[in-house]
Motif scaffolding. Structure first.
Motif, PDB file in Angstrom:
ATOM      1  N   VAL A  91       0.850  -1.191   0.000  1.00  0.00           N
ATOM      2  CA  VAL A  91       0.000   0.000   0.000  1.00  0.00           C
ATOM      3  C   VAL A  91       0.884   1.240   0.000  1.00  0.00           C
ATOM      4  O   VAL A  91       2.032   1.201   0.444  1.00  0.00           O
ATOM      5  N   GLU A  92       0.340   2.345  -0.509  1.00  0.00           N
ATOM      6  CA  GLU A  92       1.118   3.569  -0.601  1.00  0.00           C
ATOM      7  C   GLU A  92       1.514   4.071   0.779  1.00  0.00           C
ATOM      8  O   GLU A  92       0.768   3.936   1.743  1.00  0.00           O
ATOM      9  N   GLY A  93       2.721   4.648   0.837  1.00  0.00           N
ATOM     10  CA  GLY A  93       3.245   5.181   2.087  1.00  0.00           C
ATOM     11  C   GLY A  93       3.975   4.112   2.869  1.00  0.00           C
ATOM     12  O   GLY A  93       4.250   3.028   2.366  1.00  0.00           O
ATOM     13  N   GLY A  94       4.313   4.429   4.082  1.00  0.00           N
ATOM     14  CA  GLY A  94       4.977   3.470   4.943  1.00  0.00           C
ATOM     15  C   GLY A  94       6.439   3.794   5.148  1.00  0.00           C
ATOM     16  O   GLY A  94       7.004   4.693   4.545  1.00  0.00           O
ATOM     17  N   SER A  95       7.046   3.034   6.040  1.00  0.00           N
ATOM     18  CA  SER A  95       8.461   3.211   6.333  1.00  0.00           C
ATOM     19  C   SER A  95       9.091   1.839   6.518  1.00  0.00           C
ATOM     20  O   SER A  95       8.385   0.824   6.583  1.00  0.00           O
ATOM     21  N   GLY A  96      10.409   1.816   6.595  1.00  0.00           N
ATOM     22  CA  GLY A  96      11.102   0.538   6.721  1.00  0.00           C
ATOM     23  C   GLY A  96      10.802  -0.342   5.524  1.00  0.00           C
ATOM     24  O   GLY A  96      10.792   0.119   4.386  1.00  0.00           O
ATOM     25  N   ASP A  97      10.529  -1.631   5.763  1.00  0.00           N
ATOM     26  CA  ASP A  97      10.217  -2.551   4.669  1.00  0.00           C
ATOM     27  C   ASP A  97       8.921  -2.188   3.942  1.00  0.00           C
ATOM     28  O   ASP A  97       8.686  -2.632   2.823  1.00  0.00           O
ATOM     29  N   ASN A  98       8.062  -1.392   4.574  1.00  0.00           N
ATOM     30  CA  ASN A  98       6.802  -0.983   3.955  1.00  0.00           C
ATOM     31  C   ASN A  98       6.924   0.275   3.105  1.00  0.00           C
ATOM     32  O   ASN A  98       5.959   0.699   2.489  1.00  0.00           O
ATOM     33  N   ALA A  99       8.113   0.882   3.068  1.00  0.00           N
ATOM     34  CA  ALA A  99       8.314   2.134   2.331  1.00  0.00           C
ATOM     35  C   ALA A  99       8.189   1.916   0.833  1.00  0.00           C
ATOM     36  O   ALA A  99       8.634   0.908   0.292  1.00  0.00           O
ATOM     37  N   ASP A 100       7.575   2.894   0.168  1.00  0.00           N
ATOM     38  CA  ASP A 100       7.534   2.911  -1.291  1.00  0.00           C
ATOM     39  C   ASP A 100       8.907   3.332  -1.786  1.00  0.00           C
ATOM     40  O   ASP A 100       9.524   4.244  -1.230  1.00  0.00           O
ATOM     41  N   ILE A 101       9.391   2.688  -2.829  1.00  0.00           N
ATOM     42  CA  ILE A 101      10.690   3.050  -3.398  1.00  0.00           C
ATOM     43  C   ILE A 101      10.520   3.146  -4.904  1.00  0.00           C
ATOM     44  O   ILE A 101      10.073   2.209  -5.555  1.00  0.00           O
ATOM     45  N   GLY A 102      10.890   4.298  -5.429  1.00  0.00           N
ATOM     46  CA  GLY A 102      10.871   4.535  -6.862  1.00  0.00           C
ATOM     47  C   GLY A 102      12.146   5.242  -7.277  1.00  0.00           C
ATOM     48  O   GLY A 102      13.110   5.328  -6.508  1.00  0.00           O
ATOM     49  N   LEU A 103      12.166   5.770  -8.480  1.00  0.00           N
ATOM     50  CA  LEU A 103      13.362   6.419  -9.002  1.00  0.00           C
ATOM     51  C   LEU A 103      13.809   7.597  -8.141  1.00  0.00           C
ATOM     52  O   LEU A 103      14.991   7.760  -7.868  1.00  0.00           O
ATOM     53  N   LYS A 104      12.878   8.419  -7.703  1.00  0.00           N
ATOM     54  CA  LYS A 104      13.223   9.589  -6.885  1.00  0.00           C
ATOM     55  C   LYS A 104      13.850   9.148  -5.562  1.00  0.00           C
ATOM     56  O   LYS A 104      14.859   9.694  -5.128  1.00  0.00           O
ATOM     57  N   GLU A 105      13.268   8.155  -4.929  1.00  0.00           N
ATOM     58  CA  GLU A 105      13.798   7.669  -3.657  1.00  0.00           C
ATOM     59  C   GLU A 105      15.176   7.041  -3.847  1.00  0.00           C
ATOM     60  O   GLU A 105      16.063   7.219  -3.014  1.00  0.00           O
ATOM     61  N   LEU A 106      15.368   6.321  -4.950  1.00  0.00           N
ATOM     62  CA  LEU A 106      16.681   5.727  -5.214  1.00  0.00           C
ATOM     63  C   LEU A 106      17.744   6.801  -5.418  1.00  0.00           C
ATOM     64  O   LEU A 106      18.878   6.651  -4.973  1.00  0.00           O
ATOM     65  N   GLU A 107      17.393   7.892  -6.103  1.00  0.00           N
ATOM     66  CA  GLU A 107      18.345   8.991  -6.271  1.00  0.00           C
ATOM     67  C   GLU A 107      18.753   9.540  -4.913  1.00  0.00           C
ATOM     68  O   GLU A 107      19.929   9.794  -4.667  1.00  0.00           O
ATOM     69  N   TYR A 108      17.797   9.710  -4.013  1.00  0.00           N
ATOM     70  CA  TYR A 108      18.095  10.214  -2.682  1.00  0.00           C
ATOM     71  C   TYR A 108      18.969   9.226  -1.902  1.00  0.00           C
ATOM     72  O   TYR A 108      19.970   9.609  -1.306  1.00  0.00           O
ATOM     73  N   ILE A 109      18.585   7.955  -1.934  1.00  0.00           N
ATOM     74  CA  ILE A 109      19.353   6.922  -1.224  1.00  0.00           C
ATOM     75  C   ILE A 109      20.783   6.875  -1.757  1.00  0.00           C
ATOM     76  O   ILE A 109      21.755   6.813  -0.980  1.00  0.00           O
ATOM     77  N   ASP A 110      20.941   6.894  -3.073  1.00  0.00           N
ATOM     78  CA  ASP A 110      22.271   6.859  -3.675  1.00  0.00           C
ATOM     79  C   ASP A 110      23.073   8.104  -3.303  1.00  0.00           C
ATOM     80  O   ASP A 110      24.287   8.009  -3.042  1.00  0.00           O
ATOM     81  N   HIS A 111      22.419   9.258  -3.262  1.00  0.00           N
ATOM     82  CA  HIS A 111      23.096  10.488  -2.870  1.00  0.00           C
ATOM     83  C   HIS A 111      23.593  10.403  -1.436  1.00  0.00           C
ATOM     84  O   HIS A 111      24.746  10.715  -1.146  1.00  0.00           O
ATOM     85  N   VAL A 112      22.727   9.987  -0.527  1.00  0.00           N
ATOM     86  CA  VAL A 112      23.095   9.891   0.891  1.00  0.00           C
ATOM     87  C   VAL A 112      24.212   8.870   1.085  1.00  0.00           C
ATOM     88  O   VAL A 112      25.153   9.092   1.827  1.00  0.00           O
ATOM     89  N   ALA A 113      24.123   7.742   0.371  1.00  0.00           N
ATOM     90  CA  ALA A 113      25.154   6.702   0.489  1.00  0.00           C
ATOM     91  C   ALA A 113      26.504   7.207  -0.005  1.00  0.00           C
ATOM     92  O   ALA A 113      27.551   6.761   0.463  1.00  0.00           O
ATOM     93  N   GLY A 114      26.492   8.168  -0.942  1.00  0.00           N
ATOM     94  CA  GLY A 114      27.733   8.702  -1.493  1.00  0.00           C
ATOM     95  C   GLY A 114      28.359   9.793  -0.649  1.00  0.00           C
ATOM     96  O   GLY A 114      29.468  10.239  -0.943  1.00  0.00           O
ATOM     97  N   LEU A 115      27.690  10.224   0.392  1.00  0.00           N
ATOM     98  CA  LEU A 115      28.244  11.313   1.239  1.00  0.00           C
ATOM     99  C   LEU A 115      29.358  10.805   2.132  1.00  0.00           C
ATOM    100  O   LEU A 115      29.454   9.716   2.526  1.00  0.00           O
TER     101      LEU A 115
END
Length: 115
Positions: A91-115
């Protein structure tokens, strides 16, 4: 699960961009990701058949299909399309394993991981 989602979504994005390179536009939301497996018969202006961009559509780590949408206005397509999973709960929304992940979220995750 995050590594599989990242790998799957990036592979689908690469296939979508190859499709756009061949056809000049991304598939519509209605065509969906299925058109990456069975694209239209030929590229515009050519009679050469087009092979699929992916062999099959793999499900997300929770066994559900990845979601795809594209804006009806094809300009600035990078910001106007998405491939995503709704996470473990489906379902839409959520956190942890329930979090929605798409292209925008992956860009953010990749950015944070690169810091």
């Amino acid at each position: 699960a995050l590594q599989q989602v990242r790998r799957d979504i990036r592979a689908l994005e690469k296939a979508l961009l190859a499709y756009r390179s061949d056809f000049g536009v991304l598939p519509t939301t209605r065509q969906g990701l299925e058109t990456l497996v069975t694209p239209p018969a030929a590229r515009p202006g050519s009679d050469q058949p087009v092979a699929g961009y992916v062999d099959e559509l793999v499900p997300d780590p929770w066994g559900r299909p990845y979601r795809y949408w594209r804006s009806r206005i094809p300009s600035d397509e990078r910001a106007k399309y998405d491939v995503r999973t709704l996470g473990a709960d489906g379902v839409e929304g959520g956190s942890g394993d329930n979090a929605d992940i798409g292209l925008k979220e992956l860009e953010y995750i990749d950015h944070v991981a690169g810091l």
